[in-house]
Design a protein around this motif. Structure first.
Motif, PDB file in Angstrom:
ATOM      1  N   SER A   1       0.841  -1.206   0.000  1.00 51.46           N
ATOM      2  CA  SER A   1       0.000   0.000   0.000  1.00 51.46           C
ATOM      3  C   SER A   1       0.873   1.252   0.000  1.00 51.46           C
ATOM      4  O   SER A   1       1.915   1.287   0.655  1.00 51.46           O
ATOM      5  N   VAL A   2       0.421   2.259  -0.754  1.00 54.75           N
ATOM      6  CA  VAL A   2       1.196   3.490  -0.920  1.00 54.75           C
ATOM      7  C   VAL A   2       0.326   4.690  -0.561  1.00 54.75           C
ATOM      8  O   VAL A   2      -0.823   4.796  -1.004  1.00 54.75           O
ATOM      9  N   ARG A   3       0.882   5.599   0.248  1.00 58.21           N
ATOM     10  CA  ARG A   3       0.230   6.854   0.595  1.00 58.21           C
ATOM     11  C   ARG A   3       1.235   7.991   0.466  1.00 58.21           C
ATOM     12  O   ARG A   3       2.446   7.761   0.515  1.00 58.21           O
ATOM     13  N   VAL A   4       0.725   9.193   0.324  1.00 58.96           N
ATOM     14  CA  VAL A   4       1.566  10.394   0.402  1.00 58.96           C
ATOM     15  C   VAL A   4       0.948  11.304   1.445  1.00 58.96           C
ATOM     16  O   VAL A   4      -0.215  11.711   1.316  1.00 58.96           O
ATOM     17  N   ARG A   5       1.705  11.621   2.483  1.00 57.73           N
ATOM     18  CA  ARG A   5       1.241  12.501   3.545  1.00 57.73           C
ATOM     19  C   ARG A   5       2.267  13.608   3.762  1.00 57.73           C
ATOM     20  O   ARG A   5       3.455  13.318   3.968  1.00 57.73           O
ATOM     21  N   ASP A   6       1.801  14.860   3.677  1.00 52.33           N
ATOM     22  CA  ASP A   6       2.693  16.021   3.823  1.00 52.33           C
ATOM     23  C   ASP A   6       3.863  15.949   2.846  1.00 52.33           C
ATOM     24  O   ASP A   6       5.002  16.293   3.176  1.00 52.33           O
ATOM     25  N   GLY A   7       3.557  15.465   1.645  1.00 55.21           N
ATOM     26  CA  GLY A   7       4.573  15.417   0.593  1.00 55.21           C
ATOM     27  C   GLY A   7       5.547  14.263   0.700  1.00 55.21           C
ATOM     28  O   GLY A   7       6.463  14.150  -0.121  1.00 55.21           O
ATOM     29  N   ARG A   8       5.362  13.385   1.675  1.00 55.86           N
ATOM     30  CA  ARG A   8       6.287  12.277   1.859  1.00 55.86           C
ATOM     31  C   ARG A   8       5.583  10.947   1.588  1.00 55.86           C
ATOM     32  O   ARG A   8       4.472  10.703   2.053  1.00 55.86           O
ATOM     33  N   ARG A   9       6.282  10.083   0.829  1.00 56.64           N
ATOM     34  CA  ARG A   9       5.709   8.787   0.469  1.00 56.64           C
ATOM     35  C   ARG A   9       5.787   7.817   1.634  1.00 56.64           C
ATOM     36  O   ARG A   9       6.791   7.749   2.347  1.00 56.64           O
ATOM     37  N   GLN A  10       4.704   7.074   1.836  1.00 58.06           N
ATOM     38  CA  GLN A  10       4.671   5.999   2.819  1.00 58.06           C
ATOM     39  C   GLN A  10       4.352   4.701   2.087  1.00 58.06           C
ATOM     40  O   GLN A  10       3.336   4.620   1.396  1.00 58.06           O
TER      41      GLN A  10
END
Length: 241
Positions: free
Chosen positions: A51-60
Motif C-alpha cells: 500500500s502506498v500513501r503520500v502525507r505532507d509530501g512524503r511517500r509511505q
C-alpha cells in the motif's frame, strides 16, 4: 451500464473457498457462467499487497493491504447490465463464505482515457491491479474544483502509462453512497445500502498495469492523486479473464 462486483474477504476466507471446491483454481463466477463479464480478476492473497500513501509530501509504503479494515478485495468482475438491480441479482448467485461480502458499484463514465488493451503473453511482466481507496469525506471538504483537477490528473497518468506500454485499463467508480453490499447470514443473502461505515477509505477506482517489478508499480502508485487523501493498494493478478 457497467457495474463492478467486488468480493471482500481475507486470506482465511480465500482458503475456505478453495477447500469447498475440488479444483482450487475454479473461479468465483463459475456459478454464473451464463453471464458475460467484461472482466474477471482474481488477485493474490491480501497479505501479499503493498500500500502506498503520500502525507505532507512524503511517500509511505506499507507492507500489506489498506490497514484500516480487516476485509480486503479478493476477486472482482465487471458486467454490462441495464440497471443495478440486474448486477445485484448476479451477485447473489456468486458463492460467498460466511465472512465475505460482495459490493456492487457503478463504473463512472469518464472520457479521455486511452482504449483498454489486453495483457501480453510476456511472463517476465508483473500483471498488477492498483486499487485506489479514497477518503470521500476529505475529497468533499477539498471541493469540486480540487476533485475535478484530481480526475484530470488521473486521466493524464493513464496516457503517460499508455505511452510506456504499461496501461491496460482504468476506471473510477461512482460514490459509495450509490453502492450496494450483499452478505450471507445464516445461509441467506442480506442486502445493505451504501455508504459503508466499516472504513473511512472506500474503493474509488482501479488501474490494470504491467510492470517489470514492484518498485516500478510503487512509483506509479505515488503519481496517483488519490494517495494524497487515501491509499493505493497494489495487488498482483492471479488470473484475468
Amino acid at each position: 451500464m457497467n457495474f463492478m462486483l467486488v468480493i471482500y474477504g481475507d486470506d482465511e476466507s480465500r482458503l475456505s473457498y478453495q477447500s469447498k471446491v475440488t479444483d482450487s483454481t475454479v473461479p468465483r463466477c463459475v456459478q454464473v457462467n451464463d453471464v458475460r463479464f467484461i472482466a474477471k480478476i482474481s488477485l493474490l492473497p491480501p497479505s501479499t499487497a503493498t500500500s502506498v500513501r503520500v502525507r505532507d509530501g512524503r511517500r509511505q509504503v506499507l507492507t500489506g493491504p489498506v490497514p484500516e479494515t480487516s476485509l480486503h478485495v479478493v476477486w472482482c468482475g465487471v458486467v454490462d447490465v441495464p440497471a443495478i438491480e440486474d448486477a445485484i441479482a448476479i451477485s447473489k448467485r456468486i458463492p460467498l463464505m460466511e465472512n465475505e461480502s460482495i459490493e456492487v458499484r457503478a463504473v463512472m463514465e469518464l472520457e479521455g482515457r486511452p482504449p483498454e488493451k489486453p495483457f501480453s503473453e510476456d511472463n517476465n511482466e508483473l500483471k498488477m491491479m492498483l486499487l485506489s481507496f479514497d477518503d470521500e469525506q476529505a475529497w468533499t471538504a477539498a471541493g469540486t474544483e480540487a476533485f475535478r483537477a484530481a480526475v484530470n490528473e488521473a486521466v493524464e497518468l493513464t496516457h503517460r502509462l499508455n505511452a510506456r506500454g504499461q496501461y491496460h485499463a482504468a476506471s473510477p467508480l461512482e460514490s459509495s453512497s450509490s453502492g450496494k453490499r450483499i452478505r450471507v447470514r445464516d445461509g441467506q443473502p442480506v442486502l445493505t445500502d451504501g455508504p459503508f461505515v466499516e472504513t473511512r477509505e472506500v474503493l474509488g477506482g482501479y488501474y490494470l498495469l504491467s510492470v517489470k517489478d514492484l518498485d516500478e508499480a510503487i512509483a506509479i502508485a505515488e503519481q496517483h492523486p488519490g494517495v494524497r487523501f487515501g491509499t493505493a493498494e497494489l495487488r498482483q493478478i492471479y488470473t484475468l479473464e
